[in-house]
Structure formats: C-alpha cells, structure tokens
Design an enzyme around this catalytic site. Structure first.
Site, PDB file in Angstrom:
ATOM      1  N   ASP A 229      -6.437  -6.403  -5.304  1.00  0.00           N
ATOM      2  CA  ASP A 229      -7.447  -6.161  -4.263  1.00  0.00           C
ATOM      3  C   ASP A 229      -8.183  -4.855  -4.544  1.00  0.00           C
ATOM      4  OD1 ASP A 229      -8.908  -6.417  -1.907  1.00  0.00           O
ATOM      5  OD2 ASP A 229      -7.304  -5.628  -0.639  1.00  0.00           O
TER       6      ASP A 229
ATOM      7  N   THR B 111     -12.539  -5.538   7.900  1.00  0.00           N
ATOM      8  CA  THR B 111     -11.914  -5.666   9.228  1.00  0.00           C
ATOM      9  C   THR B 111     -11.808  -4.325   9.952  1.00  0.00           C
ATOM     10  OG1 THR B 111      -9.864  -5.728   7.957  1.00  0.00           O
ATOM     11  CG2 THR B 111     -10.603  -7.780   8.917  1.00  0.00           C
TER      12      THR B 111
ATOM     13  N   ARG C 238       0.711  -2.952   7.424  1.00  0.00           N
ATOM     14  CA  ARG C 238       1.513  -1.980   8.161  1.00  0.00           C
ATOM     15  C   ARG C 238       2.346  -2.561   9.292  1.00  0.00           C
ATOM     16  NH1 ARG C 238      -3.538   1.933   8.506  1.00  0.00           N
ATOM     17  NH2 ARG C 238      -4.446  -0.153   8.336  1.00  0.00           N
TER      18      ARG C 238
ATOM     19  N   LYS D 225       0.161  -8.079  -2.662  1.00  0.00           N
ATOM     20  CA  LYS D 225      -1.190  -7.541  -2.868  1.00  0.00           C
ATOM     21  C   LYS D 225      -1.095  -6.121  -3.408  1.00  0.00           C
ATOM     22  CE  LYS D 225      -4.142  -6.314   0.576  1.00  0.00           C
ATOM     23  NZ  LYS D 225      -4.855  -5.084   0.161  1.00  0.00           N
TER      24      LYS D 225
ATOM     25  N   ASN E 247     -23.575  -7.267 -14.075  1.00  0.00           N
ATOM     26  CA  ASN E 247     -22.986  -7.164 -15.416  1.00  0.00           C
ATOM     27  C   ASN E 247     -21.687  -6.358 -15.406  1.00  0.00           C
ATOM     28  OD1 ASN E 247     -23.241  -7.620 -18.327  1.00  0.00           O
ATOM     29  ND2 ASN E 247     -23.397  -5.383 -18.397  1.00  0.00           N
ATOM     30  N   THR E 248     -21.659  -5.317 -14.598  1.00  0.00           N
ATOM     31  CA  THR E 248     -20.461  -4.474 -14.528  1.00  0.00           C
ATOM     32  C   THR E 248     -19.320  -5.219 -13.848  1.00  0.00           C
ATOM     33  OG1 THR E 248     -21.862  -2.520 -14.462  1.00  0.00           O
ATOM     34  CG2 THR E 248     -19.598  -2.229 -13.719  1.00  0.00           C
TER      35      THR E 248
ATOM     36  N   ARG F  78      -1.929  -8.189  13.431  1.00  0.00           N
ATOM     37  CA  ARG F  78      -1.074  -7.285  14.197  1.00  0.00           C
ATOM     38  C   ARG F  78      -0.212  -8.090  15.161  1.00  0.00           C
ATOM     39  NH1 ARG F  78      -2.467  -4.512  10.713  1.00  0.00           N
ATOM     40  NH2 ARG F  78      -3.406  -2.432  10.749  1.00  0.00           N
TER      41      ARG F  78
ATOM     42  N   ASP G 145       0.835  -1.204   0.000  1.00  0.00           N
ATOM     43  CA  ASP G 145       0.000   0.000   0.000  1.00  0.00           C
ATOM     44  C   ASP G 145       0.868   1.253   0.000  1.00  0.00           C
ATOM     45  OD1 ASP G 145      -2.433  -1.389  -0.045  1.00  0.00           O
ATOM     46  OD2 ASP G 145      -2.445  -1.639   2.122  1.00  0.00           O
TER      47      ASP G 145
ATOM     48  N   LYS H  88     -11.636  -4.862  -4.769  1.00  0.00           N
ATOM     49  CA  LYS H  88     -12.945  -5.026  -4.106  1.00  0.00           C
ATOM     50  C   LYS H  88     -14.106  -4.508  -4.948  1.00  0.00           C
ATOM     51  CE  LYS H  88     -11.049  -4.705   0.594  1.00  0.00           C
ATOM     52  NZ  LYS H  88      -9.676  -4.237   0.332  1.00  0.00           N
ATOM     53  N   PHE H  89     -14.329  -5.151  -6.089  1.00  0.00           N
ATOM     54  CA  PHE H  89     -15.438  -4.734  -6.959  1.00  0.00           C
ATOM     55  C   PHE H  89     -16.784  -4.935  -6.263  1.00  0.00           C
ATOM     56  CE2 PHE H  89     -12.594  -6.024 -10.737  1.00  0.00           C
ATOM     57  CZ  PHE H  89     -12.138  -4.734 -10.897  1.00  0.00           C
ATOM     58  N   HIS H  90     -17.666  -3.945  -6.422  1.00  0.00           N
ATOM     59  CA  HIS H  90     -19.016  -3.986  -5.832  1.00  0.00           C
ATOM     60  C   HIS H  90     -19.915  -3.148  -6.739  1.00  0.00           C
ATOM     61  CE1 HIS H  90     -21.601  -3.513  -1.906  1.00  0.00           C
ATOM     62  NE2 HIS H  90     -22.267  -4.043  -2.907  1.00  0.00           N
ATOM     63  N   ASP H  91     -20.693  -3.803  -7.588  1.00  0.00           N
ATOM     64  CA  ASP H  91     -21.501  -3.073  -8.562  1.00  0.00           C
ATOM     65  C   ASP H  91     -22.604  -4.020  -9.031  1.00  0.00           C
ATOM     66  OD1 ASP H  91     -22.289  -1.226 -10.655  1.00  0.00           O
ATOM     67  OD2 ASP H  91     -20.248  -0.438 -10.638  1.00  0.00           O
ATOM     68  N   ILE H  92     -23.345  -3.626 -10.061  1.00  0.00           N
ATOM     69  CA  ILE H  92     -24.357  -4.554 -10.579  1.00  0.00           C
ATOM     70  C   ILE H  92     -23.638  -5.741 -11.235  1.00  0.00           C
ATOM     71  CG2 ILE H  92     -26.126  -2.778 -10.835  1.00  0.00           C
ATOM     72  CD1 ILE H  92     -25.450  -2.708 -13.844  1.00  0.00           C
TER      73      ILE H  92
HETATM   74  O1  C5P Z   1      -1.870  -2.346   7.031  1.00  0.00           O
HETATM   75  P1  C5P Z   1      -2.858  -3.434   7.324  1.00  0.00           P
HETATM   76  O2  C5P Z   1      -2.226  -4.684   7.911  1.00  0.00           O
HETATM   77  O3  C5P Z   1      -4.057  -2.952   8.078  1.00  0.00           O
HETATM   78  O4  C5P Z   1      -3.324  -3.839   5.860  1.00  0.00           O
HETATM   79  C1  C5P Z   1      -4.365  -4.719   5.611  1.00  0.00           C
HETATM   80  C2  C5P Z   1      -4.574  -4.790   4.118  1.00  0.00           C
HETATM   81  O5  C5P Z   1      -5.653  -5.677   3.866  1.00  0.00           O
HETATM   82  C3  C5P Z   1      -4.956  -3.459   3.465  1.00  0.00           C
HETATM   83  O6  C5P Z   1      -4.331  -3.439   2.187  1.00  0.00           O
HETATM   84  C4  C5P Z   1      -6.456  -3.509   3.325  1.00  0.00           C
HETATM   85  O7  C5P Z   1      -6.904  -2.830   2.187  1.00  0.00           O
HETATM   86  C5  C5P Z   1      -6.690  -5.014   3.148  1.00  0.00           C
HETATM   87  N1  C5P Z   1      -8.003  -5.502   3.575  1.00  0.00           N
HETATM   88  C6  C5P Z   1      -8.512  -5.295   4.855  1.00  0.00           C
HETATM   89  N2  C5P Z   1      -9.750  -5.752   5.186  1.00  0.00           N
HETATM   90  C7  C5P Z   1     -10.485  -6.432   4.296  1.00  0.00           C
HETATM   91  C8  C5P Z   1      -9.964  -6.658   3.000  1.00  0.00           C
HETATM   92  C9  C5P Z   1      -8.708  -6.190   2.686  1.00  0.00           C
HETATM   93  O8  C5P Z   1      -7.836  -4.706   5.688  1.00  0.00           O
HETATM   94  N3  C5P Z   1     -11.661  -6.921   4.632  1.00  0.00           N
END
Ligand code: C5P
Length: 231
Positions: free
Chosen positions: A62, A126, A209, A35, A70-71, A179, A13, A64-68
């Site tokens: 990643d 999350t 992170r 990712k 067909n799209t 974490r 990221d 995260k597509f969310h649409d109708i």
């Molecule tokens: O930095 P961190 O450990 O929080 O990163 C988690 C990664 O997982 C981020 O890239 C975030 O976009 C992704 N993610 C998430 N929760 C989800 C799906 C993906 O945190 N449900």
C-alpha cells in the site's frame, strides 16, 4: 453476499520488525492478507515483502503511487518484481496514469515471472471528512477506475454499498476506516463497523488500529470476526 466473502486485511503499520512479527504471530490464523505500507517499507525496504510472504497470507503493498503515467508505470513494474498480490495507486492520478499502472504490472509480472498484482485505485482517503459531494467524487473516481480497466478501488464504509451497486461486476472494493463500537476514530473521518462493511458488500476490509492498537489484539480481532460472521 455470503458472509465469508469479505476477506480480512490487517495493516502492519509499525516501524519495528519485532512488533510486526508479534502481530503476525497473534493474528495469522484469521488474516487473509497483510498490508505493508510506507512505514514498514521505508524502514526495512523490499526485504520486508519476503517477511510478509513468509506468513503464508497474501501481501498488499500500500504505497499509493500518484505521479505522471510513465513514472507510475515504472514504479508498478518494479513493485511487480516483489511478488505482491495487490498494490495501490491514487485514482486521482487520472485514467492514463491508472492504465500506465496496469501496463507496468503486466510488463513486470512477465519480466520477473511473478503473478500480476491486482491494481487498486484509492478514491477519496478515509481520513477526509465526508463532505456533501464525497459520494459523487468517489463514484466518479470508481467510474474512471473501470474505464482504465484496473481491478478495484479503496473507498470508505460509507460509500462501498453504492460503489458495488454501480460497478460491483467490474471492481473489487477494499474498505478501510473500520472501527468497532467504542473505538477511537483517530485520524479517520469516514468510518464504519465491520458488520456494515460486510453487509454493503466489501470484498476486503482493512483493519488497522482497532486490532493493532488494542491492548488485547487477539480479542479485538475475535470481535471483528464475530461481527463478520453475524453480518
Ligand atoms: O489504523 P486504521 O484502521 O485507521 O488503518 C487503516 C489502514 O488503511 C492504514 O494503513 C491506512 O494507511 C490505510 N488506508 C486508509 N484509507 C485509504 C487507503 C488506505 O486508511 N483510503
């Protein structure tokens, strides 16, 4: 589950290519999948996928597509031309949308001569606080994902054990919100340690992170791997 069965996904990221390159250089020996999310993808476009593929690791798109339906079908079809190994959609988009994604992946991989990416449905982000009914919601969405026939779901360390119990024979689990003890949760709400995720049967854990934001990413990754080994 044997300890080596949980694969490590590292979230790149960053909005600077040199930062992503440096992170790959430091971590590539221990990372199974990189990712690419909206930050790098939006900044650099599909070319960034080639950078990720050249690392030799798998590539997880990643967006995260969310649409109708067909799209989403068209979006996933297009994403399948890039040669990514896995990609995300939102399970909340519904069973027809998830089926559309799967069809798009099948069409795209045939048309473009790529391997079909795994389609992974995000359940409850999350970053959302764990309410009383979060587990119920996650299990309901995982059930929908099964019905649609997609390959797996994203859930938090707090739900992965229950999702595996209910659907482990059908669904892969991808678990962010990882974490290490002493880390900041940042904007994540439902978090857990690498050891917890492994013990509860996560197929993939997403690390961000904890490693990329650490002053010593190599050491942070080593600590995660140690926990994975010990679990
Ligand atoms: O930095 P961190 O450990 O929080 O990163 C988690 C990664 O997982 C981020 O890239 C975030 O976009 C992704 N993610 C998430 N929760 C989800 C799906 C993906 O945190 N449900």
């Amino acid at each position: 589950m044997a300890k080596s069965e949980t694969r490590i996904i590292l979230a790149l990221d960053f909005d600077r290519l040199d930062q992503a390159e440096r992170m790959v250089e430091i971590t590539h020996e221990h990372v199974d999948v990189y990712k690419i999310g909206p930050i790098l993808f939006t900044r650099f476009g599909p070319g960034i996928i080639e950078f990720a593929r050249n690392t030799g690791a798998g590539v997880f798109l990643d967006l995260k597509f969310h649409d109708i339906p067909n799209t989403v079908r068209g979006g996933v079809r297009a994403a399948s031309s890039l040669g990514v190994n896995m990609l995300t959609i939102h399970a909340l988009g519904g069973i027809d949308m998830m089926r559309g994604a799967l069809e798009g992946a099948e069409e795209g991989s045939k048309t473009f001569g790529t391997a079909r990416p795994l389609i992974i449905g995000v359940t409850v982000l999350t970053s959302m606080a764990g309410e009383e009914d979060t587990l119920t919601q996650v299990l309901k969405l995982a059930g929908d994902a099964c019905e649609a026939g997609i390959d797996g779901v994203v859930c938090s360390p707090l739900e992965v054990g229950r999702v595996k119990e209910a659907h482990g024979d059908r669904l892969l689990t991808v678990v962010p919100g990882i974490r290490l003890g002493g880390d900041q949760a940042n904007d994540q709400a439902r978090v857990g340690t690498p050891g917890q995720a492994v013990r509860d049967g996560a197929d993939f854990m997403v690390v961000g992170r904890s490693v990329t934001g650490s002053s010593d990413p190599k050491e942070a990754l080593a600590r995660i791997l140690e926990e994975v080994e010990d679990a």
